[in-house]
Design a protein around this motif. Structure first.
Motif: not given
Length: 212
Positions: A174, A177-182, A186
Motif C-alpha cells: 500500500k 503504491e502511494a509513493e508511486l502515485e504521489h 512533487e
C-alpha cells in the motif's frame, strides 16, 4: 581433522577472519544499502559490522552452518545504534542557534545504481514501516534469508518472523503504491483546467485601453 571456518573464527584465527570478510562483506553491504538507502552509510556499516564480529568472535556458536545470519544480526544492531546516534546528533544540533545557510555547489551525483529513483522510492516506503517489520522484510525478501536464519539474526522466534513479514508485505504494498502515485516533494497539480482565474474586469482592461 580440519577445523571449520566457524571454529577458526571462534578461535580468533586472523586468516579465517579474512576469509569471512571476503565471503560476506558484499552481502552485508547490499543489506545495508537496501536498509539505509545510502551508499556511504552502508560502507560504514560494513566496517563496523566486521569490527564487532571480531570483538564478539568468542560468542560464535560452535555448531552451525553459514555465519551469514550472525553477521547480518550484528549489522542490524549496528544500524540501530547508528540511527540512535544520528537522532541524538540531530536533536543536539536543533538546540543550537540557527546559522546562515550556505549553498553547497560541490555535491556529487551518485550513479552506482541503474535505477536510483526506484531505490529512493522503495526506501521511502520502507521508512514508513515499523522498524521490526522493516528489518524482517529486508532480511527475508532482499537478503534471501529463510525464516529460521532471520529469526537467528534478530533474536526472535520463527513465528514472530512469519507474522512480521506478512504485515510488512501488506503495508509495504500500500505504501509503495502511494509513493508511486504521489511522490513526496512533487508539486500539487493546478486546480481546474490549468487556466488562471481572474476578474473579468481585469481581463477586459487591456482591450478597453487599446480601443481608447
Amino acid at each position: 581433522m580440519e577445523l571449520s571456518l566457524r571454529a577458526r573464527v571462534r578461535a580468533g584465527d586472523p586468516a579465517a577472519y579474512g576469509e569471512l570478510f571476503d565471503e560476506h562483506a558484499a552481502v552485508v553491504h547490499r543489506y545495508a544499502v537496501r536498509a539505509t538507502g545510502d551508499w556511504a552509510a552502508a560502507e560504514d556499516v560494513v566496517s563496523l559490522t566486521f569490527l564487532e564480529a571480531w570483538r564478539l568472535r568468542e560468542k560464535v556458536e560452535p555448531d552451525g552452518e553459514s555465519l551469514r545470519p550472525w553477521l547480518l544480526g550484528i549489522a542490524t544492531n549496528v544500524m540501530r545504534n547508528t540511527a540512535r546516534a544520528a537522532r541524538r546528533h540531530r536533536d543536539a544540533l536543533s538546540r543550537l542557534p540557527p546559522k546562515e545557510a550556505i549553498p553547497d555547489f560541490a555535491e556529487e551525483l551518485v550513479g552506482r545504481m541503474a535505477d536510483s529513483e526506484r531505490l529512493a522510492a522503495a526506501h521511502r516506503a520502507l521508512g514508513r514501516l515499523r522498524r521490526a517489520e522493516r528489518e524482517v522484510f529486508v532480511l527475508c525478501v532482499w537478503q534471501g534469508l529463510d525464516y529460521a536464519a532471520a529469526a537467528e539474526a534478530l533474536g526472535v522466534r520463527i513465528g514472530t518472523v512469519r507474522s512480521r513479514l506478512s504485515r510488512a508485505r501488506a503495508r509495504l504494498r500500500k505504501l509503495t503504491e502511494a509513493e508511486l502515485e504521489h511522490p513526496r516533494g512533487e508539486p500539487e497539480p493546478p486546480a481546474g483546467n490549468g487556466q488562471v482565474r481572474g476578474s473579468r474586469t481585469a481581463a477586459a482592461r487591456p482591450r478597453q485601453e487599446r480601443t481608447r
